[in-house]
Scaffold this motif. Structure first.
Motif, PDB file in Angstrom:
ATOM      1  N   GLN A   1       0.887  -1.314   0.009  1.00  0.00           N
ATOM      2  CA  GLN A   1      -0.107  -0.072   0.032  1.00  0.00           C
ATOM      3  C   GLN A   1       0.712   1.287   0.018  1.00  0.00           C
ATOM      4  OE1 GLN A   1      -3.128  -0.477  -0.572  1.00  0.00           O
ATOM      5  NE2 GLN A   1      -2.746  -2.552  -0.387  1.00  0.00           N
ATOM      6  N   ASN A   2       2.285   1.236   0.036  1.00  0.00           N
ATOM      7  CA  ASN A   2       3.215   2.085   0.009  1.00  0.00           C
ATOM      8  C   ASN A   2       3.986   2.158  -1.330  1.00  0.00           C
ATOM      9  OD1 ASN A   2       4.438   4.266   0.869  1.00  0.00           O
ATOM     10  ND2 ASN A   2       6.040   3.120   2.150  1.00  0.00           N
ATOM     11  N   TRP A   3       3.333   2.765  -2.346  1.00  0.00           N
ATOM     12  CA  TRP A   3       4.080   2.989  -3.698  1.00  0.00           C
ATOM     13  C   TRP A   3       4.506   4.398  -3.567  1.00  0.00           C
ATOM     14  CZ3 TRP A   3       5.082  -0.596  -7.564  1.00  0.00           C
ATOM     15  CH2 TRP A   3       4.807  -1.709  -7.511  1.00  0.00           C
ATOM     16  N   MET A   4       5.556   4.763  -4.278  1.00  0.00           N
ATOM     17  CA  MET A   4       6.004   6.058  -4.315  1.00  0.00           C
ATOM     18  C   MET A   4       6.641   6.252  -5.751  1.00  0.00           C
ATOM     19  SD  MET A   4       9.220   5.294  -1.805  1.00  0.00           S
ATOM     20  CE  MET A   4       8.163   3.868  -1.324  1.00  0.00           C
ATOM     21  N   GLN A   5       6.527   7.558  -6.174  1.00  0.00           N
ATOM     22  CA  GLN A   5       7.387   7.937  -7.476  1.00  0.00           C
ATOM     23  C   GLN A   5       8.941   8.272  -7.190  1.00  0.00           C
ATOM     24  OE1 GLN A   5       5.612   7.605 -10.328  1.00  0.00           O
ATOM     25  NE2 GLN A   5       7.519   8.186 -11.449  1.00  0.00           N
ATOM     26  N   THR A   6       9.599   7.451  -8.039  1.00  0.00           N
ATOM     27  CA  THR A   6      11.109   7.688  -7.760  1.00  0.00           C
ATOM     28  C   THR A   6      11.579   8.128  -9.322  1.00  0.00           C
ATOM     29  OG1 THR A   6      11.721   5.613  -8.379  1.00  0.00           O
ATOM     30  CG2 THR A   6      10.946   6.116  -5.882  1.00  0.00           C
ATOM     31  N   PHE A   7      13.041   8.421  -9.222  1.00  0.00           N
ATOM     32  CA  PHE A   7      13.639   8.718 -10.448  1.00  0.00           C
ATOM     33  C   PHE A   7      13.651   7.364 -11.250  1.00  0.00           C
ATOM     34  CE2 PHE A   7      16.291  12.110  -8.508  1.00  0.00           C
ATOM     35  CZ  PHE A   7      16.254  13.099  -9.788  1.00  0.00           C
ATOM     36  N   PHE A   8      13.386   6.257 -10.984  1.00  0.00           N
ATOM     37  CA  PHE A   8      13.291   5.088 -11.601  1.00  0.00           C
ATOM     38  C   PHE A   8      11.902   4.723 -11.807  1.00  0.00           C
ATOM     39  CE2 PHE A   8      16.929   5.366  -8.812  1.00  0.00           C
ATOM     40  CZ  PHE A   8      17.913   5.231  -9.812  1.00  0.00           C
ATOM     41  N   GLY A   9      10.976   5.506 -11.662  1.00  0.00           N
ATOM     42  CA  GLY A   9       9.558   5.166 -11.830  1.00  0.00           C
ATOM     43  C   GLY A   9       8.662   4.596 -10.364  1.00  0.00           C
ATOM     44  N   PRO A  10       7.505   4.426 -10.489  1.00  0.00           N
ATOM     45  CA  PRO A  10       6.980   3.727  -9.107  1.00  0.00           C
ATOM     46  C   PRO A  10       7.606   2.574  -8.768  1.00  0.00           C
ATOM     47  CG  PRO A  10       5.713   3.232 -11.133  1.00  0.00           C
ATOM     48  CD  PRO A  10       6.827   4.015 -11.860  1.00  0.00           C
ATOM     49  N   GLU A  11       7.826   2.963  -7.359  1.00  0.00           N
ATOM     50  CA  GLU A  11       8.505   1.553  -6.504  1.00  0.00           C
ATOM     51  C   GLU A  11       7.643   1.489  -5.112  1.00  0.00           C
ATOM     52  OE1 GLU A  11      12.781   1.846  -8.741  1.00  0.00           O
ATOM     53  OE2 GLU A  11      12.536   2.368  -6.383  1.00  0.00           O
ATOM     54  N   CYS A  12       7.956   0.370  -4.510  1.00  0.00           N
ATOM     55  CA  CYS A  12       6.996  -0.216  -3.307  1.00  0.00           C
ATOM     56  C   CYS A  12       8.027  -0.018  -2.202  1.00  0.00           C
ATOM     57  CB  CYS A  12       6.488  -1.450  -3.837  1.00  0.00           C
ATOM     58  SG  CYS A  12       5.365  -2.038  -2.508  1.00  0.00           S
ATOM     59  N   GLY A  13       7.533   0.302  -0.984  1.00  0.00           N
ATOM     60  CA  GLY A  13       8.372   0.311   0.274  1.00  0.00           C
ATOM     61  C   GLY A  13       8.453  -1.290   0.595  1.00  0.00           C
ATOM     62  N   VAL A  14       9.400  -1.424   1.326  1.00  0.00           N
ATOM     63  CA  VAL A  14       9.723  -2.666   2.001  1.00  0.00           C
ATOM     64  C   VAL A  14      10.159  -2.520   3.254  1.00  0.00           C
ATOM     65  CG1 VAL A  14      12.213  -2.515   1.446  1.00  0.00           C
ATOM     66  CG2 VAL A  14      11.263  -4.639   1.836  1.00  0.00           C
ATOM     67  N   THR A  15       9.655  -3.514   4.420  1.00  0.00           N
ATOM     68  CA  THR A  15       9.989  -3.371   5.833  1.00  0.00           C
ATOM     69  C   THR A  15      10.085  -4.814   6.336  1.00  0.00           C
ATOM     70  OG1 THR A  15       9.226  -2.367   7.855  1.00  0.00           O
ATOM     71  CG2 THR A  15       7.682  -3.235   6.321  1.00  0.00           C
ATOM     72  N   CYS A  16      10.005  -5.046   7.543  1.00  0.00           N
ATOM     73  CA  CYS A  16      10.253  -6.090   8.205  1.00  0.00           C
ATOM     74  C   CYS A  16       8.700  -6.579   9.061  1.00  0.00           C
ATOM     75  CB  CYS A  16      11.354  -6.429   9.165  1.00  0.00           C
ATOM     76  SG  CYS A  16      12.845  -6.880   8.123  1.00  0.00           S
ATOM     77  N   ARG A  17       7.813  -7.256   8.661  1.00  0.00           N
ATOM     78  CA  ARG A  17       6.778  -7.609   9.395  1.00  0.00           C
ATOM     79  C   ARG A  17       6.198  -8.717   9.000  1.00  0.00           C
ATOM     80  NH1 ARG A  17       2.827  -2.828   7.924  1.00  0.00           N
ATOM     81  NH2 ARG A  17       4.544  -1.590   9.006  1.00  0.00           N
ATOM     82  N   ASN A  18       5.503  -9.557  10.036  1.00  0.00           N
ATOM     83  CA  ASN A  18       4.919 -10.827   9.682  1.00  0.00           C
ATOM     84  C   ASN A  18       3.363 -10.877   9.293  1.00  0.00           C
ATOM     85  OD1 ASN A  18       7.302 -12.153  10.431  1.00  0.00           O
ATOM     86  ND2 ASN A  18       6.710 -12.252  12.487  1.00  0.00           N
ATOM     87  N   TYR A  19       2.970 -11.349   7.926  1.00  0.00           N
ATOM     88  CA  TYR A  19       1.724 -11.468   7.536  1.00  0.00           C
ATOM     89  C   TYR A  19       1.293 -12.898   7.280  1.00  0.00           C
ATOM     90  CZ  TYR A  19       1.693  -6.394   6.228  1.00  0.00           C
ATOM     91  OH  TYR A  19       1.790  -5.062   6.201  1.00  0.00           O
ATOM     92  N   ILE A  20       0.512 -13.210   8.273  1.00  0.00           N
ATOM     93  CA  ILE A  20       0.228 -14.788   8.375  1.00  0.00           C
ATOM     94  C   ILE A  20      -1.238 -14.815   8.618  1.00  0.00           C
ATOM     95  CG2 ILE A  20       0.415 -16.865   9.955  1.00  0.00           C
ATOM     96  CD1 ILE A  20       2.933 -15.570  10.902  1.00  0.00           C
TER      97      ILE A  20
END
Length: 274
Positions: free
Chosen positions: A231-250
């Motif tokens: 849900q955390n997409w952002m616009q960068t120099f290289f186009g739209p990119e997604c965030g990354v973190t550490c979290r458990n989705y179970i």
């Protein structure tokens, strides 16, 4: 008209001097390659330079280049047939605020998940054994702790940079982007893998990791799984990119969802099959 075109009115002298000064500044920046356009081109040249993956065979080997790819997440783009493309590669990021003084990866650079999966400098890392970094060509097993080292190919004498997870929250937007490149190699830089399916985790512990297989990547200190912030997409120099973190989705069955599923790609042929 009160005056003809040959009449100088207003602050004509100041305006002329101002224009001459701005032209001199522009020419000086151009000669020093300090213009934003020149810096941006240099940034693209450094970070998007292709780094072909070596043929490592069936298994992930220490000392080889790898890509960390979230293969089950749609890339918000389509292939030539019109079908949605899948796969986001962990990548280093230089933001628009950093381009004025940084044209290559450096300490503190953010990491994102990018739809650009072609092996290049920003999305290719060297996988090292946390126990003995000099290991080369040895198979990596499930449960082994490893480091991901980013290479600054523009400056061979630059210090080593490692993918590091910062558990403590940082005020502001960086709170959502806790994985960065760091010269400070500590326990937060240690990662490990485990099989995707719960029934395979006990028996699979200690067995070699196959390249391209779907698995779970965990940070050894936080004991949390690497995950896609879909849900955390952002616009960068290289186009739209997604965030990354550490979290458990179970889910309710105790299985990790697509946000936590990654694969270590270290073989050209495996990359083509994906």
């Amino acid at each position: 008209m009160t005056y003809n075109n040959s009449v100088l009115i207003g602050n004509w002298s100041e305006e002329r001097l101002k224009n001459e000064y701005e032209l001199k500044i522009f020419l000086r920046k151009r000669d020093r390659r300090e213009l934003l356009l020149q810096r941006s081109r240099n940034l693209f040249s450094n970070l998007l330079k292709e780094r072909p993956l070596k043929l490592s065979g069936t298994f992930v080997l220490f000392g080889y280049n790898v890509q960390l790819v979230a293969s089950d997440i749609p890339a918000r783009s389509k292939d030539a047939s019109g079908n949605p493309k899948y796969g986001l590669a962990l990548s280093s990021l230089v933001t628009d605020r950093q381009v004025d003084y940084m044209q290559n990866i450096n300490d503190g650079c953010l990491t994102t998940l990018s739809p650009i999966t072609t092996p290049c400098c920003r999305n290719t890392f060297v996988i090292l054994s946390a126990a003995l970094e000099s290991l080369y060509g040895e198979k990596m097993n499930y449960g082994d702790e490893f480091l991901l080292r980013a290479e600054n190919y523009g400056d061979p004498e630059a210090p080593s940079l490692y993918v590091r997870y910062t558990p403590e929250g940082i005020p502001g937007p960086a709170d959502r982007m806790p994985i960065r490149l760091s010269t400070f190699k500590d326990s937060n830089c240690r990662w490990t893998t485990m099989p995707l399916l719960p029934r395979d985790r006990l028996e699979g512990l200690g067995s070699p990791v196959k390249t391209g297989v779907r698995l779970i990547v965990k940070n050894c200190v936080a004991d949390k799984s690497l995950c896609v912030m879909n849900q955390n997409w952002m616009q960068t120099f290289f186009g739209p990119e997604c965030g990354v973190t550490c979290r458990n989705y179970i889910d309710i069955h105790g299985r990790y969802t697509a946000e936590n599923i990654f694969s270590l790609v270290s073989d050209v042929e495996t990359k083509k099959q994906e």
